[in-house]
Scaffold this motif. Structure first.
Motif, PDB file in Angstrom:
ATOM      1  N   ALA A 183       0.824  -1.206   0.000  1.00  0.00           N
ATOM      2  CA  ALA A 183       0.000   0.000   0.000  1.00  0.00           C
ATOM      3  C   ALA A 183       0.861   1.261   0.000  1.00  0.00           C
ATOM      4  CB  ALA A 183      -0.926  -0.005   1.215  1.00  0.00           C
ATOM      5  N   THR A 184       1.912   1.258   0.818  1.00  0.00           N
ATOM      6  CA  THR A 184       2.787   2.426   0.912  1.00  0.00           C
ATOM      7  C   THR A 184       3.460   2.715  -0.420  1.00  0.00           C
ATOM      8  OG1 THR A 184       3.212   2.010   3.270  1.00  0.00           O
ATOM      9  CG2 THR A 184       4.784   3.411   2.087  1.00  0.00           C
ATOM     10  N   MET A 199     -10.324 -18.684  -1.275  1.00  0.00           N
ATOM     11  CA  MET A 199     -11.243 -17.869  -2.065  1.00  0.00           C
ATOM     12  C   MET A 199     -11.745 -16.684  -1.245  1.00  0.00           C
ATOM     13  SD  MET A 199     -13.340 -20.934  -3.988  1.00  0.00           S
ATOM     14  CE  MET A 199     -14.529 -19.821  -4.741  1.00  0.00           C
ATOM     15  N   GLY A 200     -12.014 -16.912   0.040  1.00  0.00           N
ATOM     16  CA  GLY A 200     -12.438 -15.817   0.905  1.00  0.00           C
ATOM     17  C   GLY A 200     -11.357 -14.764   1.057  1.00  0.00           C
ATOM     18  N   LEU A 201     -10.107 -15.209   1.206  1.00  0.00           N
ATOM     19  CA  LEU A 201      -8.989 -14.277   1.305  1.00  0.00           C
ATOM     20  C   LEU A 201      -8.824 -13.469   0.025  1.00  0.00           C
ATOM     21  CD1 LEU A 201      -6.347 -16.548   3.079  1.00  0.00           C
ATOM     22  CD2 LEU A 201      -7.377 -14.471   4.024  1.00  0.00           C
ATOM     23  N   ASN A 202      -9.025 -14.128  -1.111  1.00  0.00           N
ATOM     24  CA  ASN A 202      -8.907 -13.426  -2.387  1.00  0.00           C
ATOM     25  C   ASN A 202      -9.951 -12.322  -2.514  1.00  0.00           C
ATOM     26  OD1 ASN A 202      -6.657 -14.497  -3.580  1.00  0.00           O
ATOM     27  ND2 ASN A 202      -7.741 -16.005  -4.798  1.00  0.00           N
ATOM     28  N   ARG A 203     -11.173 -12.604  -2.051  1.00  0.00           N
ATOM     29  CA  ARG A 203     -12.220 -11.564  -2.097  1.00  0.00           C
ATOM     30  C   ARG A 203     -11.829 -10.369  -1.236  1.00  0.00           C
ATOM     31  NH1 ARG A 203     -15.654 -16.168  -2.327  1.00  0.00           N
ATOM     32  NH2 ARG A 203     -15.860 -16.215  -0.059  1.00  0.00           N
ATOM     33  N   GLU A 204     -11.256 -10.651  -0.070  1.00  0.00           N
ATOM     34  CA  GLU A 204     -10.821  -9.561   0.804  1.00  0.00           C
ATOM     35  C   GLU A 204      -9.708  -8.749   0.160  1.00  0.00           C
ATOM     36  OE1 GLU A 204      -9.677 -11.223   4.537  1.00  0.00           O
ATOM     37  OE2 GLU A 204     -11.647 -12.116   4.928  1.00  0.00           O
ATOM     38  N   ARG A 205      -8.764  -9.450  -0.472  1.00  0.00           N
ATOM     39  CA  ARG A 205      -7.652  -8.753  -1.129  1.00  0.00           C
ATOM     40  C   ARG A 205      -8.139  -7.901  -2.293  1.00  0.00           C
ATOM     41  NH1 ARG A 205      -4.299 -14.315  -0.935  1.00  0.00           N
ATOM     42  NH2 ARG A 205      -3.288 -14.055   1.087  1.00  0.00           N
ATOM     43  N   GLU A 206      -9.092  -8.435  -3.062  1.00  0.00           N
ATOM     44  CA  GLU A 206      -9.630  -7.679  -4.188  1.00  0.00           C
ATOM     45  C   GLU A 206     -10.296  -6.396  -3.709  1.00  0.00           C
ATOM     46  OE1 GLU A 206     -12.177 -10.426  -6.107  1.00  0.00           O
ATOM     47  OE2 GLU A 206     -10.553 -11.623  -6.974  1.00  0.00           O
ATOM     48  N   GLU A 236     -10.187  -0.359  -2.860  1.00  0.00           N
ATOM     49  CA  GLU A 236     -10.138   0.785  -1.946  1.00  0.00           C
ATOM     50  C   GLU A 236      -8.817   1.537  -2.083  1.00  0.00           C
ATOM     51  OE1 GLU A 236     -10.882  -0.901   1.885  1.00  0.00           O
ATOM     52  OE2 GLU A 236     -12.965  -1.416   1.422  1.00  0.00           O
ATOM     53  N   LEU A 237      -7.728   0.801  -2.299  1.00  0.00           N
ATOM     54  CA  LEU A 237      -6.418   1.418  -2.449  1.00  0.00           C
ATOM     55  C   LEU A 237      -6.351   2.234  -3.745  1.00  0.00           C
ATOM     56  CD1 LEU A 237      -3.765   1.423  -0.850  1.00  0.00           C
ATOM     57  CD2 LEU A 237      -2.998  -0.504  -2.253  1.00  0.00           C
ATOM     58  N   ILE A 238      -6.892   1.671  -4.814  1.00  0.00           N
ATOM     59  CA  ILE A 238      -6.914   2.373  -6.100  1.00  0.00           C
ATOM     60  C   ILE A 238      -7.759   3.643  -5.990  1.00  0.00           C
ATOM     61  CG2 ILE A 238      -7.711   2.249  -8.501  1.00  0.00           C
ATOM     62  CD1 ILE A 238      -7.156  -0.811  -8.294  1.00  0.00           C
ATOM     63  N   LEU A 240      -9.402  -6.532 -13.804  1.00  0.00           N
ATOM     64  CA  LEU A 240      -8.510  -6.858 -14.916  1.00  0.00           C
ATOM     65  C   LEU A 240      -7.235  -7.528 -14.424  1.00  0.00           C
ATOM     66  CD1 LEU A 240      -8.838  -3.743 -17.249  1.00  0.00           C
ATOM     67  CD2 LEU A 240      -9.479  -6.084 -17.800  1.00  0.00           C
ATOM     68  N   PHE A 241      -6.687  -7.008 -13.339  1.00  0.00           N
ATOM     69  CA  PHE A 241      -5.479  -7.601 -12.790  1.00  0.00           C
ATOM     70  C   PHE A 241      -5.770  -9.011 -12.270  1.00  0.00           C
ATOM     71  CE2 PHE A 241      -2.100  -8.089  -9.529  1.00  0.00           C
ATOM     72  CZ  PHE A 241      -1.014  -7.951 -10.370  1.00  0.00           C
ATOM     73  N   GLY A 242      -6.920  -9.164 -11.603  1.00  0.00           N
ATOM     74  CA  GLY A 242      -7.307 -10.486 -11.111  1.00  0.00           C
ATOM     75  C   GLY A 242      -7.504 -11.480 -12.245  1.00  0.00           C
ATOM     76  N   MET A 243      -8.104 -11.018 -13.339  1.00  0.00           N
ATOM     77  CA  MET A 243      -8.306 -11.887 -14.507  1.00  0.00           C
ATOM     78  C   MET A 243      -6.980 -12.312 -15.113  1.00  0.00           C
ATOM     79  SD  MET A 243     -11.477  -9.896 -16.335  1.00  0.00           S
ATOM     80  CE  MET A 243     -11.167 -10.693 -17.905  1.00  0.00           C
TER      81      MET A 243
END
Length: 233
Positions: free
Chosen positions: A77-78, A131-138, A143-145, A164-167
């Protein structure tokens, strides 16, 4: 008081231990399942004590997932915010820089990804957690973007960049494991970051018409905007 060099060395040693615990736990899980080995057996192979293991992970499941990523997430994030807003296209370019840095720091090569894939296939409960962790990361990425680009978190462009990045990551993983065995290529190794970059370039080629393709603001579809027939009233 510890010097910066000593602190960095300690951090590197800790990161290496965490990586080793995750690497070995993934390999053992892929081969034997979560119930096929004990924490003591894992620690013996890594060369650490049971107490040390619990300083890093609360369970074998967490070791396999390698989910203790608070420090890496904060660093991501930083660095991402420090690059500053330079347009939406730059968001994906910056993601590539971040992905390359993360891959380098993680210490995981193709073999570790293969073991992780096999472990998820063998243990459905791990797959559900992943899969749950991936949803949280997405959501974190969205939010970061949005924060960097100065838009609301529900701005569709922020979601589109994350999607797009996830795809691209999913497409890359499909290339690696699509045939059931990893495609190592001629060099004996798969360039994951390079593949993600290729995927994003392909998306851009489709989404950004080349010069001379016509007015992109007013696309003409012959099916929805047919030329009127002169023989009709």
């Amino acid at each position: 008081m510890q010097s910066a060099t000593s602190t960095n060395r300690l951090s590197e040693r800790m990161a290496a231990t965490a990586t080793r615990l995750t690497t070995v736990s993934r390999r053992l899980t892929a081969a034997q399942g979560l119930n096929g080995f004990t924490i003591e057996e894992l620690c013996e192979e890594v060369g650490v004590s049971r107490r040390t293991f619990f300083n890093y992970f609360p369970s074998k499941e967490d070791a396999v997932l390698g989910i203790d990523e608070s420090e890496e997430s904060e660093r991501f994030a930083t660095e991402f915010l420090a690059l500053g807003s330079r347009g939406w296209r730059a968001v994906l370019d910056d993601f590539m820089l971040m992905a390359a840095s993360h891959a380098e720091r993680s210490g995981f090569g193709l073999a570790e990804h293969v073991d992780f894939h096999a472990a998820l296939e063998r243990e459905p409960k791990l797959l559900v957690r992943f899969m749950g962790l991936n949803r949280e990361r997405e959501q974190m990425l969205v939010e970061l973007i949005a924060l960097r680009e100065g838009v609301p978190t529900d701005d569709p462009r922020a979601r589109a960049c994350a999607d797009l990045f996830g795809m691209a990551i999913k497409t890359t993983m499909a290339r690696v494991f699509g045939s059931g065995v990893p495609d190592l290529g001629e060099g004996g190794e798969f360039d994951i970051v390079g593949s993600i970059r290729d995927c994003l370039a392909t998306y851009r080629a489709v989404l950004e018409p080349a010069e001379g393709d016509g007015d992109t603001d007013t696309p003409q579809n012959p099916h929805t905007n047919p030329t009127p027939r002169k023989d009709l009233p």
